[in-house]
Design a protein around this motif. Structure first.
Motif, PDB file in Angstrom:
ATOM      1  N   LYS A   1       0.818  -1.208   0.000  1.00 13.81           N
ATOM      2  CA  LYS A   1       0.000   0.000   0.000  1.00 13.81           C
ATOM      3  C   LYS A   1       0.855   1.262   0.000  1.00 13.81           C
ATOM      4  O   LYS A   1       0.386   2.317  -0.394  1.00 13.81           O
ATOM      5  N   ASN A   2       2.081   1.147   0.471  1.00 14.99           N
ATOM      6  CA  ASN A   2       2.995   2.291   0.461  1.00 14.99           C
ATOM      7  C   ASN A   2       3.639   2.372  -0.923  1.00 14.99           C
ATOM      8  O   ASN A   2       4.662   1.754  -1.196  1.00 14.99           O
ATOM      9  N   ARG A   3       3.033   3.141  -1.798  1.00 17.46           N
ATOM     10  CA  ARG A   3       3.503   3.210  -3.176  1.00 17.46           C
ATOM     11  C   ARG A   3       4.879   3.859  -3.289  1.00 17.46           C
ATOM     12  O   ARG A   3       5.664   3.512  -4.166  1.00 17.46           O
ATOM     13  N   ARG A   4       5.166   4.805  -2.414  1.00 16.74           N
ATOM     14  CA  ARG A   4       6.472   5.455  -2.487  1.00 16.74           C
ATOM     15  C   ARG A   4       7.595   4.459  -2.201  1.00 16.74           C
ATOM     16  O   ARG A   4       8.646   4.498  -2.823  1.00 16.74           O
TER      17      ARG A   4
ATOM     18  N   LEU B   1      15.101  10.538  -1.074  1.00 20.02           N
ATOM     19  CA  LEU B   1      14.623  11.518  -2.053  1.00 20.02           C
ATOM     20  C   LEU B   1      13.178  11.257  -2.470  1.00 20.02           C
ATOM     21  O   LEU B   1      12.492  12.186  -2.915  1.00 20.02           O
ATOM     22  N   MET B   2      12.714  10.019  -2.305  1.00 16.62           N
ATOM     23  CA  MET B   2      11.339   9.721  -2.681  1.00 16.62           C
ATOM     24  C   MET B   2      10.347  10.405  -1.752  1.00 16.62           C
ATOM     25  O   MET B   2       9.204  10.665  -2.141  1.00 16.62           O
ATOM     26  N   GLY B   3      10.799  10.733  -0.540  1.00 16.08           N
ATOM     27  CA  GLY B   3       9.967  11.507   0.387  1.00 16.08           C
ATOM     28  C   GLY B   3       8.808  10.721   0.953  1.00 16.08           C
ATOM     29  O   GLY B   3       8.841   9.495   1.065  1.00 16.08           O
ATOM     30  N   GLY B   4       7.750  11.434   1.304  1.00 15.98           N
ATOM     31  CA  GLY B   4       6.579  10.790   1.883  1.00 15.98           C
ATOM     32  C   GLY B   4       6.547  10.918   3.394  1.00 15.98           C
ATOM     33  O   GLY B   4       7.433  11.502   4.025  1.00 15.98           O
TER      34      GLY B   4
ATOM     35  N   ILE C   1      13.520   3.930   2.548  1.00 17.29           N
ATOM     36  CA  ILE C   1      14.949   3.620   2.618  1.00 17.29           C
ATOM     37  C   ILE C   1      15.168   2.131   2.792  1.00 17.29           C
ATOM     38  O   ILE C   1      16.035   1.526   2.137  1.00 17.29           O
ATOM     39  N   ASN C   2      14.400   1.500   3.681  1.00 15.62           N
ATOM     40  CA  ASN C   2      14.560   0.054   3.900  1.00 15.62           C
ATOM     41  C   ASN C   2      14.298  -0.736   2.625  1.00 15.62           C
ATOM     42  O   ASN C   2      15.073  -1.627   2.253  1.00 15.62           O
ATOM     43  N   ALA C   3      13.189  -0.419   1.948  1.00 16.17           N
ATOM     44  CA  ALA C   3      12.838  -1.148   0.724  1.00 16.17           C
ATOM     45  C   ALA C   3      13.881  -0.934  -0.369  1.00 16.17           C
ATOM     46  O   ALA C   3      14.312  -1.883  -1.042  1.00 16.17           O
TER      47      ALA C   3
END
Length: 513
Positions: free
Chosen positions: A256-259, A307-310, A317-319
């Protein structure tokens, strides 16, 4: 915390002193180190006996010899002294020289086996706990008890017969017969059926899918003679990278976390873009270069996630970092595969790359990748032997710990609040389930090294186990004490680390000062 660590270290020193004194005396009194010379018919026998007596200080009583050895060993433990004297072996070689070479090989072997056993065992334990009393649970339990009950030397002999000799014969003409493809595909279908969830119809569909995929892949590998010139290529890295990105996102953040998902996919894209520019650099690879590239890979993943933010950059960062590391691993694996024909065709290998004895091929010449393949082929069988034996305990402990945690009140509370199953398992249950595993890992390090003694003997692996056995046979106390010093320090250090991990894994546990 500092007081606790100092107290534990002081206790560890006392334990090492007492244990080392006993081991030295038992080794020194177990036989006569001059027996081979006394039975010799050489004309200079008396001179050789005198030289060995002076070399090993055999004219000094064993208790006093121990304290001489202790004085030299203490220099090894004091930082910045610059000298380390563990005495000489019975053949005149300094123990530090022999131990340094053997220690590197054993630590490499034990570290690889331990990491694989912990990761695979914990994953199997968690999955079977979440699917308690399923076919998968019963199957993993059966295999775990089977491997746990097998003697390590018997497993090693089977691996030498079938995984080395049989596979080396196959590599001479890497053609997979249709009957073999059918059998392996059938086994794959059964495994897919066991692992699948849902109705019988859905599981049968998964079994058919697994059968078709396995048969198709094996047929393609046989037709293209992939085993002669292996490689992954961009297509395989792309498909596997996307799968890794979805898997890493599922575990780290949830789909569900698209970022987070986009961060992981961006890490895959960066890896694919850099694949060809990195090839000339990798052709000149060194250990330092690979270490620096690994650090850069982690930093790139962290940077992409940031940098992807959210609202939760940590999940991004983990992904991204997990995906970047695994994709970089596939790029390195592909580079090793590119060096396979050169390694396989080397005259020293003689067309039989999977080694059954030794820790390296004598006088082998080649670049970084050829030498790395040689190390891998020699480590493969002993690592698998140690992995299979130690895998069972980790999976069983992880399963029982996870089952206990999942029945706790706070897990029910988390579910009652409406949290997703992934969040409940990964954030609340998984961390606490690791607490008993930390203790088991610490205690098993010593046991794994003890198992490596037998494994190294079977595979003639030039590690500490081989050095230890040879020294015992020759009644040579100094190498025995060198191995004891390393293993004793490792066991005590890992037990201290396990105690300190308690406070990191569970805030309720605090180290008393």
């Amino acid at each position: 915390m500092v007081t606790y660590i100092v107290r534990r270290l002081f206790t560890a020193v006392l334990i090492l002193l007492g244990a080392s004194f006993l081991v030295y005396q038992l080794t020194a009194l177990s036989g006569d180190p001059l027996a081979d010379l006394r039975e010799s018919n050489q004309p200079n026998k008396e001179q050789l006996i005198q030289q060995r007596v002076e070399l090993l200080n055999l004219d000094v009583p064993a208790p006093l010899r121990y304290f001489r050895w202790l004085g030299g060993a203490a220099q090894c433990l004091v930082p910045f002294v610059g000298s380390c004297d563990l005495g000489f072996a019975i053949n005149g070689q300094p123990v530090t020289e022999a131990l340094g070479r053997a220690m590197g090989m054993t630590i490499l072997l034990v570290t690889g086996a331990a990491i694989l056993a912990v990761v695979v065992g914990v994953c199997l334990g968690i999955v079977t706990a979440l699917r308690q009393y399923s076919t998968l649970d019963y199957g993993v339990t059966f295999m775990a008890f089977l491997f746990f009950s097998l003697p390590v030397f018997w497993v090693a002999v089977l691996l030498k017969e079938y995984a080395a000799i049989g596979f080396n014969n196959f590599l001479r003409e890497p053609h997979i017969p249709p009957a073999t493809i059918a059998v392996i595909a059938l086994v794959s279908g059964i495994l897919w059926y066991i692992c699948a969830r849902g109705t019988v119809k859905r599981r049968l569909l998964a079994a058919v899918t697994g059968f078709v995929l396995a048969a198709g892949i094996l047929w393609a590998l046989s037709v293209t003679r992939w085993f002669s010139t292996p490689g992954l290529g961009l297509a395989v890295i792309l498909i596997a990278g996307v799968a890794i990105a979805f898997g890493a996102t599922t575990l780290a953040a949830g789909l569900k976390n698209r970022r987070a998902l986009y961060s992981a996919l961006a890490a895959v894209a960066v890896g694919l873009v850099l694949y060809f520019p990195l090839q000339p650099l990798l052709a000149q690879a060194t250990t330092l270069m690979i270490a620096l590239l690994a650090i850069a890979t982690i930093l790139v993943g962290i940077g992409i996630g940031y940098l992807m933010g959210g609202y939760d950059r940590r999940q991004n960062i983990n992904a991204a970092a997990i995906t970047a590391v695994l994709v970089a691993g596939m790029v390195l694996l592909d580079r090793y595969m590119q060096a396979w024909p050169a390694y396989f065709g080397n005259s020293r290998i003689n067309g039989r790359p999977i080694a059954t004895i030794g820790s390296e091929t004598p006088n082998l010449r080649g670049d970084y990748w050829v030498q790395g393949l040689d190390t891998f082929t020699h480590l493969l069988l002993p690592t698998i032997a140690l992995l299979l034996i130690s895998l069972a305990s980790y999976s069983r402990y992880a399963r029982s710990s996870m089952l206990e945690i999942m029945n706790m009140d706070y897990i029910r509370t988390a579910r009652a609040k409406g949290l997703g199953e992934r969040t409940v398992v990964m954030r609340h249950a998984f961390r606490n389930a690791l607490i008993p595993i930390a203790t088991i890992v610490a205690f098993d390090i010593g046991g794994l090294i003890g198992g490596a003694v037998i494994t190294e003997r079977v595979f003639a692996f030039a590690g500490m186990g081989q050095l230890f056995i040879e020294a015992l046979v020759r009644v040579d106390p100094n190498p025995v004490m060198g191995v004891f010093l390393v293993t004793g320090i490792m066991a005590l250090v890992f037990n201290l680390i396990a105690d300190l991990l308690y406070s990191a894994l569970d805030p309720r546990v605090r180290v008393k000062v």
